[in-house]
Design a protein around this motif. Structure first.
Motif, PDB file in Angstrom:
ATOM      1  N   ILE A  54       0.838  -1.204   0.000  1.00 20.59           N
ATOM      2  CA  ILE A  54       0.000   0.000   0.000  1.00 20.59           C
ATOM      3  C   ILE A  54       0.872   1.253   0.000  1.00 20.59           C
ATOM      4  CG2 ILE A  54      -1.618   1.341   1.396  1.00 20.59           C
ATOM      5  CD1 ILE A  54      -2.826  -1.372   2.271  1.00 20.59           C
ATOM      6  N   ALA A  55       1.938   1.245   0.827  1.00 19.61           N
ATOM      7  CA  ALA A  55       2.840   2.400   0.866  1.00 19.61           C
ATOM      8  C   ALA A  55       3.523   2.607  -0.485  1.00 19.61           C
ATOM      9  CB  ALA A  55       3.881   2.198   1.965  1.00 19.61           C
ATOM     10  N   TRP A  56       3.976   1.515  -1.071  1.00 15.05           N
ATOM     11  CA  TRP A  56       4.636   1.594  -2.386  1.00 15.05           C
ATOM     12  C   TRP A  56       3.625   2.021  -3.439  1.00 15.05           C
ATOM     13  CZ3 TRP A  56       7.811  -3.009  -4.833  1.00 15.05           C
ATOM     14  CH2 TRP A  56       8.593  -2.511  -5.875  1.00 15.05           C
ATOM     15  N   GLY A  57       2.417   1.477  -3.366  1.00 16.46           N
ATOM     16  CA  GLY A  57       1.386   1.849  -4.332  1.00 16.46           C
ATOM     17  C   GLY A  57       1.023   3.326  -4.245  1.00 16.46           C
ATOM     18  N   PHE A  58       1.028   3.872  -3.023  1.00 11.82           N
ATOM     19  CA  PHE A  58       0.734   5.303  -2.873  1.00 11.82           C
ATOM     20  C   PHE A  58       1.794   6.144  -3.575  1.00 11.82           C
ATOM     21  CE2 PHE A  58       0.956   9.373  -0.586  1.00 11.82           C
ATOM     22  CZ  PHE A  58      -0.369   9.786  -0.713  1.00 11.82           C
ATOM     23  N   SER A  59       3.046   5.708  -3.454  1.00  9.53           N
ATOM     24  CA  SER A  59       4.116   6.456  -4.126  1.00  9.53           C
ATOM     25  C   SER A  59       4.065   6.272  -5.640  1.00  9.53           C
ATOM     26  CB  SER A  59       5.486   6.022  -3.590  1.00  9.53           C
ATOM     27  OG  SER A  59       5.785   4.695  -3.989  1.00  9.53           O
ATOM     28  N   GLN A  60       3.416   5.184  -6.093  1.00  8.45           N
ATOM     29  CA  GLN A  60       3.312   4.878  -7.519  1.00  8.45           C
ATOM     30  C   GLN A  60       1.887   5.071  -8.031  1.00  8.45           C
ATOM     31  OE1 GLN A  60       5.903   3.625  -9.570  1.00  8.45           O
ATOM     32  NE2 GLN A  60       7.311   4.010  -7.889  1.00  8.45           N
ATOM     33  N   ALA A  62       0.334   7.397  -9.600  1.00 10.97           N
ATOM     34  CA  ALA A  62       0.171   7.880 -10.974  1.00 10.97           C
ATOM     35  C   ALA A  62       0.340   6.737 -11.970  1.00 10.97           C
ATOM     36  CB  ALA A  62       1.171   8.992 -11.258  1.00 10.97           C
ATOM     37  N   ALA A  63       1.323   5.861 -11.725  1.00 10.92           N
ATOM     38  CA  ALA A  63       1.545   4.714 -12.607  1.00 10.92           C
ATOM     39  C   ALA A  63       0.382   3.740 -12.544  1.00 10.92           C
ATOM     40  CB  ALA A  63       2.847   4.008 -12.235  1.00 10.92           C
ATOM     41  N   ILE A  64      -0.175   3.539 -11.347  1.00 11.64           N
ATOM     42  CA  ILE A  64      -1.303   2.612 -11.200  1.00 11.64           C
ATOM     43  C   ILE A  64      -2.542   3.164 -11.900  1.00 11.64           C
ATOM     44  CG2 ILE A  64      -2.879   1.556  -9.536  1.00 11.64           C
ATOM     45  CD1 ILE A  64      -0.540   1.335  -7.600  1.00 11.64           C
ATOM     46  N   PRO A 187       3.560  -0.347 -19.458  1.00  7.01           N
ATOM     47  CA  PRO A 187       4.731   0.507 -19.685  1.00  7.01           C
ATOM     48  C   PRO A 187       5.790   0.274 -18.612  1.00  7.01           C
ATOM     49  CG  PRO A 187       2.682   1.774 -19.744  1.00  7.01           C
ATOM     50  CD  PRO A 187       2.324   0.419 -19.239  1.00  7.01           C
ATOM     51  N   ALA A 188       7.060   0.447 -18.974  1.00 12.35           N
ATOM     52  CA  ALA A 188       8.156   0.209 -18.037  1.00 12.35           C
ATOM     53  C   ALA A 188       8.014   1.066 -16.783  1.00 12.35           C
ATOM     54  CB  ALA A 188       9.498   0.484 -18.725  1.00 12.35           C
ATOM     55  N   ARG A 189       7.487   2.273 -16.938  1.00 12.28           N
ATOM     56  CA  ARG A 189       7.352   3.174 -15.782  1.00 12.28           C
ATOM     57  C   ARG A 189       6.310   2.692 -14.778  1.00 12.28           C
ATOM     58  NH1 ARG A 189       4.698   5.549 -20.073  1.00 12.28           N
ATOM     59  NH2 ARG A 189       2.475   6.048 -19.730  1.00 12.28           N
ATOM     60  N   SER A 190       5.464   1.743 -15.201  1.00 13.04           N
ATOM     61  CA  SER A 190       4.406   1.251 -14.307  1.00 13.04           C
ATOM     62  C   SER A 190       4.794  -0.033 -13.586  1.00 13.04           C
ATOM     63  CB  SER A 190       3.121   1.001 -15.107  1.00 13.04           C
ATOM     64  OG  SER A 190       2.648   2.195 -15.693  1.00 13.04           O
ATOM     65  N   THR A 191       6.039  -0.498 -13.759  1.00 10.54           N
ATOM     66  CA  THR A 191       6.453  -1.764 -13.160  1.00 10.54           C
ATOM     67  C   THR A 191       6.373  -1.725 -11.643  1.00 10.54           C
ATOM     68  OG1 THR A 191       7.950  -2.153 -15.022  1.00 10.54           O
ATOM     69  CG2 THR A 191       8.304  -3.476 -13.054  1.00 10.54           C
ATOM     70  N   GLY A 192       6.783  -0.601 -11.041  1.00 12.32           N
ATOM     71  CA  GLY A 192       6.718  -0.479  -9.592  1.00 12.32           C
ATOM     72  C   GLY A 192       5.293  -0.542  -9.082  1.00 12.32           C
ATOM     73  N   GLY A 193       4.384   0.145  -9.746  1.00 14.77           N
ATOM     74  CA  GLY A 193       2.983   0.092  -9.360  1.00 14.77           C
ATOM     75  C   GLY A 193       2.392  -1.290  -9.533  1.00 14.77           C
ATOM     76  N   TRP A 194       2.821  -1.986 -10.577  1.00 10.82           N
ATOM     77  CA  TRP A 194       2.369  -3.356 -10.832  1.00 10.82           C
ATOM     78  C   TRP A 194       2.778  -4.281  -9.684  1.00 10.82           C
ATOM     79  CZ3 TRP A 194      -0.941  -5.947 -13.633  1.00 10.82           C
ATOM     80  CH2 TRP A 194      -0.748  -7.296 -13.917  1.00 10.82           C
TER      81      TRP A 194
END
Length: 320
Positions: A54-60, A62-64, A187-194
């Motif tokens: 959840i913490a990581w998703g909050f930082s990501q 926009a990508a999500i 997209p590569a930029r969305s890998t963290g959100g994924w």
């Protein structure tokens, strides 16, 4: 020695060893809860994983938001399959069938993935794989038959452990194939959100199943106490394994893949099985038996040879 560690291949191997060691920690879960149950441990572990997700998703976020709703749902589902489901089946398999069987089955996963890739293209004749696949199958058969005969547990209990091992492998294969297909659409930029979605999905699956576990009296925390004085060790192990398996392991493997060719990184994945076996045996405070040594050696050798043949052939075909 200093110059050796500056070599890209050496750096990549170092990261691969770190990653597979981190993943090997998943297999010691049945040995660390103490008075508590494996299910207590998994509940706490995936609460930690969910909080991190959840913490990581909050930082990501926009990508999500850039992902379509079907992809978001798939990410959550993959977390339930490949994170929670796999960890649950692995823990149950080791608890029921001992420290060697499940790691041996896991060693076959890279080969099975490569075989799935070879099936539609048929770049490599199946007869070429006869020897390594025979070694792999022979090792699995040996550990299954001898493990059943020498197990102190009831043979039916061991058989249930084999079933959990097979389900764990099936879940991981499904996760790998579905995740690989999905990554081609992300997209590569969305890998963290994924990745954050998968971590959150694993925790969500755990929360959904907790009432069932409570009804079946699988949890001991309610009766033994959840205070830090009583369960401090359980919390510590859950946090350590959650961080190492879900965060550091993935990071180290991604770093390894930057430095290593596919054929070499694929072979090094088999180290996870070796680390898992050694860690489990260390917790049991014993050396491997003769049949266990022979079986795991055959499995690792067959895995390494098969991966080398399959992926080397794939690379050669891609260069034509």
């Amino acid at each position: 020695m200093h110059a050796f560690f500056k070599h890209p291949r050496a750096i990549g191997v170092g990261f691969a060893v770190l990653a597979t060691f981190c993943w090997g920690l998943n297999f010691i879960v049945p040995y660390v809860p103490g008075r508590y149950s494996v299910f207590d441990f998994l509940a706490i572990r995936f609460m930690v994983v969910g909080a991190l997700g959840i913490a990581w998703g909050f930082s990501q976020r926009a990508a999500i938001r850039g992902l379509a709703w079907p992809l978001r749902r798939l990410g959550l589902a993959l977390g339930a399959i490949g994170y929670f489901g796999y960890a649950l089946c692995t823990a149950c398999a080791i608890e029921l069938s001992g420290p060697v069987l499940m790691p041996a089955f896991v060693a076959a996963v890279p080969v099975l993935l490569a075989l799935l890739g070879n099936t539609p293209t048929k770049m490599l004749a199946w007869r070429t794989l006869l020897f390594p696949l025979s070694l792999l199958a022979g090792g699995l058969l040996l550990i299954t038959l001898r493990g059943n005969n020498s197990s102190v547990a009831d043979p039916h209990t061991f058989a249930v452990g084999v079933v959990f091992s097979l389900v764990a492998v099936a879940l991981w294969l499904s996760f790998s194939v579905l995740n690989q297909n999905a990554l081609g659409k992300i997209p590569a930029r969305s890998t963290g959100g994924w990745t954050a979605l998968m971590m959150a999905g694993s925790a969500l699956c755990m929360l959904v199943l907790m009432p069932l576990g409570y009804a079946l009296r699988l949890f001991k925390l309610p009766c033994l106490g959840a205070s830090y004085d009583n369960a401090g060790s359980l919390y510590a192990w859950a946090i350590v394994i959650a961080l190492f398996s879900s965060v550091f392991g993935a990071w180290a493997w991604n770093m390894a893949c930057r430095y290593l060719p596919l054929v070499l990184s694929g072979q090094l994945i088999a180290l996870e099985s070796m680390f898992a076996t050694l860690l489990c045996l260390a917790f049991e405070k014993r050396l491997p038996r003769v049949h266990e040594t022979l079986a795991i050696t055959a499995v690792l050798t067959g895995t390494t040879l098969a991966i080398r043949l399959l992926w080397a052939t794939n690379e050669a075909g891609g260069q034509r």
